[in-house]
Write a protein that holds these residues in place. Structure first.
Motif, PDB file in Angstrom:
ATOM      1  N   MET A   1       0.840  -1.173   0.000  1.00  0.00           N
ATOM      2  CA  MET A   1       0.000   0.000   0.000  1.00  0.00           C
ATOM      3  C   MET A   1       0.888   1.240   0.000  1.00  0.00           C
ATOM      4  SD  MET A   1      -2.776   1.181   2.815  1.00  0.00           S
ATOM      5  CE  MET A   1      -1.618   1.987   3.908  1.00  0.00           C
ATOM      6  N   PRO A   2       0.783   2.084  -1.025  1.00  0.00           N
ATOM      7  CA  PRO A   2       1.601   3.291  -1.065  1.00  0.00           C
ATOM      8  C   PRO A   2       0.949   4.485  -0.372  1.00  0.00           C
ATOM      9  CG  PRO A   2       0.723   2.797  -3.253  1.00  0.00           C
ATOM     10  CD  PRO A   2       0.228   1.742  -2.319  1.00  0.00           C
ATOM     11  N   THR A   3       1.812   5.322   0.199  1.00  0.00           N
ATOM     12  CA  THR A   3       1.437   6.664   0.607  1.00  0.00           C
ATOM     13  C   THR A   3       2.146   7.591  -0.362  1.00  0.00           C
ATOM     14  OG1 THR A   3       1.143   6.106   2.933  1.00  0.00           O
ATOM     15  CG2 THR A   3       1.621   8.399   2.426  1.00  0.00           C
ATOM     16  N   VAL A   4       1.422   8.575  -0.868  1.00  0.00           N
ATOM     17  CA  VAL A   4       1.984   9.483  -1.857  1.00  0.00           C
ATOM     18  C   VAL A   4       2.159  10.853  -1.218  1.00  0.00           C
ATOM     19  CG1 VAL A   4       1.726  10.441  -4.171  1.00  0.00           C
ATOM     20  CG2 VAL A   4       0.830   8.155  -3.655  1.00  0.00           C
ATOM     21  N   TYR A   5       3.390  11.339  -1.246  1.00  0.00           N
ATOM     22  CA  TYR A   5       3.773  12.636  -0.696  1.00  0.00           C
ATOM     23  C   TYR A   5       3.631  13.670  -1.804  1.00  0.00           C
ATOM     24  CZ  TYR A   5       7.024  16.149   1.212  1.00  0.00           C
ATOM     25  OH  TYR A   5       7.600  17.295   1.668  1.00  0.00           O
ATOM     26  N   ILE A   6       2.819  14.687  -1.545  1.00  0.00           N
ATOM     27  CA  ILE A   6       2.542  15.730  -2.536  1.00  0.00           C
ATOM     28  C   ILE A   6       2.671  17.072  -1.825  1.00  0.00           C
ATOM     29  CG2 ILE A   6       0.783  16.682  -4.092  1.00  0.00           C
ATOM     30  CD1 ILE A   6      -0.583  13.788  -3.721  1.00  0.00           C
ATOM     31  N   THR A   7       3.286  18.049  -2.466  1.00  0.00           N
ATOM     32  CA  THR A   7       3.239  19.405  -1.931  1.00  0.00           C
ATOM     33  C   THR A   7       2.394  20.248  -2.874  1.00  0.00           C
ATOM     34  OG1 THR A   7       5.299  20.026  -3.036  1.00  0.00           O
ATOM     35  CG2 THR A   7       5.449  19.261  -0.747  1.00  0.00           C
ATOM     36  N   ALA A   8       1.706  21.237  -2.276  1.00  0.00           N
ATOM     37  CA  ALA A   8       0.831  22.104  -3.057  1.00  0.00           C
ATOM     38  C   ALA A   8       0.731  23.456  -2.373  1.00  0.00           C
ATOM     39  CB  ALA A   8      -0.567  21.486  -3.160  1.00  0.00           C
ATOM     40  N   LEU A  53      -0.466  13.869   2.261  1.00  0.00           N
ATOM     41  CA  LEU A  53      -0.104  12.453   2.327  1.00  0.00           C
ATOM     42  C   LEU A  53      -1.336  11.659   1.926  1.00  0.00           C
ATOM     43  CD1 LEU A  53       1.813  12.584   5.705  1.00  0.00           C
ATOM     44  CD2 LEU A  53       2.817  12.395   3.431  1.00  0.00           C
ATOM     45  N   ALA A  54      -1.324  11.142   0.705  1.00  0.00           N
ATOM     46  CA  ALA A  54      -2.480  10.450   0.142  1.00  0.00           C
ATOM     47  C   ALA A  54      -2.296   8.939   0.247  1.00  0.00           C
ATOM     48  CB  ALA A  54      -2.670  10.846  -1.321  1.00  0.00           C
ATOM     49  N   ASP A  58      -1.712  -0.108  -4.699  1.00  0.00           N
ATOM     50  CA  ASP A  58      -0.787  -0.294  -5.830  1.00  0.00           C
ATOM     51  C   ASP A  58      -1.511  -0.062  -7.149  1.00  0.00           C
ATOM     52  OD1 ASP A  58       1.533  -0.889  -4.354  1.00  0.00           O
ATOM     53  OD2 ASP A  58       0.966  -2.990  -4.193  1.00  0.00           O
ATOM     54  N   ASP A  59      -2.716  -0.623  -7.279  1.00  0.00           N
ATOM     55  CA  ASP A  59      -3.480  -0.475  -8.518  1.00  0.00           C
ATOM     56  C   ASP A  59      -3.964   0.957  -8.736  1.00  0.00           C
ATOM     57  OD1 ASP A  59      -3.141  -3.158  -9.101  1.00  0.00           O
ATOM     58  OD2 ASP A  59      -5.109  -3.753  -8.336  1.00  0.00           O
ATOM     59  N   GLY A  60      -4.203   1.700  -7.662  1.00  0.00           N
ATOM     60  CA  GLY A  60      -4.720   3.060  -7.774  1.00  0.00           C
ATOM     61  C   GLY A  60      -3.659   4.127  -7.953  1.00  0.00           C
ATOM     62  N   TYR A  61      -2.386   3.765  -7.768  1.00  0.00           N
ATOM     63  CA  TYR A  61      -1.326   4.765  -7.776  1.00  0.00           C
ATOM     64  C   TYR A  61      -1.241   5.544  -9.092  1.00  0.00           C
ATOM     65  CZ  TYR A  61       3.175   7.020  -7.986  1.00  0.00           C
ATOM     66  OH  TYR A  61       4.163   7.954  -8.173  1.00  0.00           O
ATOM     67  N   GLU A  62      -1.244   4.870 -10.215  1.00  0.00           N
ATOM     68  CA  GLU A  62      -1.083   5.574 -11.499  1.00  0.00           C
ATOM     69  C   GLU A  62      -2.228   6.542 -11.744  1.00  0.00           C
ATOM     70  OE1 GLU A  62       1.529   5.758 -13.495  1.00  0.00           O
ATOM     71  OE2 GLU A  62       2.632   4.373 -12.204  1.00  0.00           O
ATOM     72  N   ALA A  63      -3.456   6.162 -11.378  1.00  0.00           N
ATOM     73  CA  ALA A  63      -4.604   7.065 -11.529  1.00  0.00           C
ATOM     74  C   ALA A  63      -4.464   8.268 -10.603  1.00  0.00           C
ATOM     75  CB  ALA A  63      -5.906   6.316 -11.266  1.00  0.00           C
ATOM     76  N   LEU A  64      -3.981   8.044  -9.383  1.00  0.00           N
ATOM     77  CA  LEU A  64      -3.769   9.150  -8.451  1.00  0.00           C
ATOM     78  C   LEU A  64      -2.716  10.105  -8.998  1.00  0.00           C
ATOM     79  CD1 LEU A  64      -3.680   9.172  -4.660  1.00  0.00           C
ATOM     80  CD2 LEU A  64      -1.751  10.140  -5.876  1.00  0.00           C
ATOM     81  N   PHE A  82       5.832   6.426  -1.480  1.00  0.00           N
ATOM     82  CA  PHE A  82       6.453   5.657  -0.410  1.00  0.00           C
ATOM     83  C   PHE A  82       5.642   4.382  -0.223  1.00  0.00           C
ATOM     84  CE2 PHE A  82       7.421  10.084   0.474  1.00  0.00           C
ATOM     85  CZ  PHE A  82       8.795  10.036   0.627  1.00  0.00           C
ATOM     86  N   ASP A  83       6.306   3.240  -0.272  1.00  0.00           N
ATOM     87  CA  ASP A  83       5.616   1.965  -0.101  1.00  0.00           C
ATOM     88  C   ASP A  83       5.797   1.466   1.322  1.00  0.00           C
ATOM     89  OD1 ASP A  83       4.588   1.503  -2.760  1.00  0.00           O
ATOM     90  OD2 ASP A  83       6.668   1.283  -3.378  1.00  0.00           O
ATOM     91  N   GLU A  84       4.675   1.190   1.974  1.00  0.00           N
ATOM     92  CA  GLU A  84       4.718   0.667   3.335  1.00  0.00           C
ATOM     93  C   GLU A  84       4.921  -0.837   3.299  1.00  0.00           C
ATOM     94  OE1 GLU A  84       2.220   2.943   2.524  1.00  0.00           O
ATOM     95  OE2 GLU A  84       3.182   4.562   3.597  1.00  0.00           O
ATOM     96  N   ASP A  85       5.814  -1.298   4.141  1.00  0.00           N
ATOM     97  CA  ASP A  85       6.033  -2.734   4.285  1.00  0.00           C
ATOM     98  C   ASP A  85       5.080  -3.345   5.301  1.00  0.00           C
ATOM     99  OD1 ASP A  85       8.121  -2.765   2.445  1.00  0.00           O
ATOM    100  OD2 ASP A  85       9.607  -2.333   3.983  1.00  0.00           O
TER     101      ASP A  85
END
Length: 100
Positions: A1-8, A53-54, A58-64, A82-85
């Motif tokens: 499960m990824p967490t995606v770090y985004i700044t805005a 932090l979104a 894994d399947d949703g990452y590219e769409a996000l 960032f991929d959580e183990d």
């Protein structure tokens, strides 16, 4: 499960976070205000921003990632995966159920 770090930019962060959840590419998005210093077009600048932090799958990452690139006001948005183990099973299941 990824967490995606985004700044805005702070003024765009709430709408971007809501869009990611409403479009079901993120289960939730945490927002933290910050101050960022970076080089842009040859100058060093400091801007008031927000860290998003979104949580996605894994399947949703590219769409996000595509959604952020489309909706973000910056020419070059910060998008880091960032991929959580290890995550709480119930949380991982909730994320999987929330992302389409």
């Amino acid at each position: 499960m990824p967490t995606v770090y985004i700044t805005a930019p702070r003024e765009a962060a709430d709408d971007l976070a809501a869009d990611l959840v409403e479009s079901e590419v993120a289960a939730c998005v945490n927002r933290v205000d910050c101050s960022s210093t970076f080089r842009w077009e040859g100058d060093v600048v400091t801007e008031a921003e927000a860290v998003l932090l979104a949580k996605t799958t894994d399947d949703g990452y590219e769409a996000l990632k595509a959604r952020v690139e489309d909706q973000h006001p910056y020419d070059v948005p910060c998008i880091e995966r960032f991929d959580e183990d290890d995550v709480l099973d119930a949380f991982g299941e909730w994320v999987a159920e929330s992302v389409r």
